[in-house]
Design an enzyme around this catalytic site. Structure first.
Site, short mmCIF file in Angstrom:
data_model
loop_
_atom_site.label_atom_id
_atom_site.label_comp_id
_atom_site.label_asym_id
_atom_site.label_seq_id
_atom_site.Cartn_x
_atom_site.Cartn_y
_atom_site.Cartn_z
CE LYS A 197 -2.66 -5.05 -8.15
NZ LYS A 197 -4.04 -4.56 -8.11
CD GLU A 234 4.77 2.57 -11.17
OE1 GLU A 234 4.10 3.44 -10.58
OE2 GLU A 234 4.51 2.18 -12.32
CE LYS A 249 -2.26 -6.90 -4.68
NZ LYS A 249 -3.52 -6.35 -5.01
C1 PBG Z 1 -7.17 -5.01 -7.94
C2 PBG Z 1 -6.61 -5.88 -6.88
C3 PBG Z 1 -6.13 -7.18 -7.00
C4 PBG Z 1 -5.75 -7.58 -5.72
C5 PBG Z 1 -6.01 -6.53 -4.86
N1 PBG Z 1 -6.52 -5.48 -5.59
C6 PBG Z 1 -6.10 -8.10 -8.17
C7 PBG Z 1 -5.26 -7.81 -9.33
O1 PBG Z 1 -4.62 -6.77 -9.45
O2 PBG Z 1 -5.25 -8.64 -10.22
C8 PBG Z 1 -5.18 -8.91 -5.37
C9 PBG Z 1 -5.23 -9.25 -3.91
C10 PBG Z 1 -4.93 -10.66 -3.61
O3 PBG Z 1 -4.55 -11.46 -4.48
O4 PBG Z 1 -5.04 -11.02 -2.43
N2 PBG Z 1 -8.38 -4.43 -7.54
#
Ligand code: PBG
Length: 324
Positions: A197, A234, A249
């Protein structure tokens, strides 16, 4: 003048032939719909930064999850927007916390027709907006956060979530949560790790969707966008800790990482087409600059071609409808 002997166009001659030789096909069952539920509202609220997406009431959430199931969508991923936040995100662990209440309601509504999944992260619940708790210096405290993730995991499993989406990017979170779940007999609760992520600008609209309180950034725990090898590391680490599914992601800007993880992984690999990816296509289409439906389909085919077994996308139900 010589003419080509090899004619690659031959297989592109007719729609039927193109369909027959297509290498990548979308299916509704491999789409997952993210949904936001807001505490204390009786009607859903529209999101300015994500046209077409709502912060749901419990009632509209149930209906929307049922519609997704009806369309053949594979799963829903629930995010809670609490009324009250505190330093430790305590509402995340309480039975009466919005996400746990909503999970129970959705699970009761849809039964086995669609897989009910929950976001396991503190950022929606903390008053500072970070994905973990802070130490005395204001830094995100990895190990203290793990203790809370374990409680949150149990609360979500008890509420009826079948897949926990660990999105906090704390080290050791998969092992910690697996241990907590197994200790209480939740051997069948699936861990889907947001392994790679990245600290991305493409989460921008999501911050409105969950009413985020964050002022700084998440660069001390989310990945640096330039780091490809580290993304793979990761994912491998999470698989070793017991992740049942790993995820990359955002999706579109990280297709190389997705391909690397898909090549190395012996568990399913998912990708999250995030809020900014959604809003960019919607905004360009609203201006008439791109063909909306073709752009959506092409974006999803590209993500799948790169190696995603399933995709979280805000268009899941609509696209499932097209594919029927
Ligand atoms: C954290 C989380 C995020 C998203 C999903 N889970 C935000 C972040 O990490 O800042 C982003 C999802 C999206 O932008 O559609 N709980």
């Amino acid at each position: 003048m010589t003419f080509p002997e090899t004619r690659l166009r031959r297989l592109r001659t007719t729609p039927a032939l193109r369909r027959l030789v297509a290498e990548t096909r979308l299916h509704p069952a491999e789409l997952v719909l993210p949904l936001f539920v807001r505490e204390g509202v009786s009607e859903p609220l529209p999101l300015g930064s994500m046209p077409g997406i709502l912060q749901h009431s419990i009632d509209s959430l149930r209906r929307t999850a049922a519609e997704a199931a009806e369309a053949g969508v594979g799963g829903v991923m629930l995010f809670g927007v609490p009324e009250v936040r505190d330093a430790t995100g305590s509402a995340s662990c309480r039975t009466d916390g919005i996400l746990n209440v909503a999970t129970e309601a959705v699970a009761a509504e849809v039964g086995d027709a669609i897989v009910v999944q929950t976001d396991l992260c503190l950022d929606e619940f903390t008053d500072h907006g970070h994905c973990g708790v802070l130490d005395a210096s204001g830094a995100v405290d990895n190990d203290a956060t793990l203790v809370i993730y374990r409680e949150m995991a149990l609360a979500q499993a008890r509420a009826g979530s079948q897949v926990l989406g660990l999105s906090g990017m704390m080290d050791g979170q998969v092992a910690a949560v697996r241990d907590a779940l197994d200790g209480e007999g939740f051997h069948d609760t699936v861990i889907m790790a947001y392994s790679a992520k990245y600290a991305s600008a493409f989460y921008g609209p999501f911050r409105e969707a969950v009413d985020s309180q964050l002022t700084g950034d998440r660069r001390s725990y989310q990945l640096d966008p330039g780091n490809r090898r580290e993304g793979l590391r990761e994912a491998i680490t999470d698989i070793e800790e017991g992740a049942d599914i790993v995820m990359v992601k955002p999706a579109m800007s990280y297709l190389d990482v997705l391909a690397d993880v898909a090549a190395a992984s012996d568990v399913p690999v998912w990708a999250y087409q995030v809020s900014g990816e959604y809003s960019m296509i919607e905004a360009a289409a609203a201006h008439g600059w791109i063909d909306r439906n073709r752009a959506i389909e092409e974006s999803l085919v590209g993500i799948k071609r790169a190696g995603a077994d399933a995709i979280l996308t805000y268009w899941a139900t609509e696209v499932a409808g097209w594919l029927k």
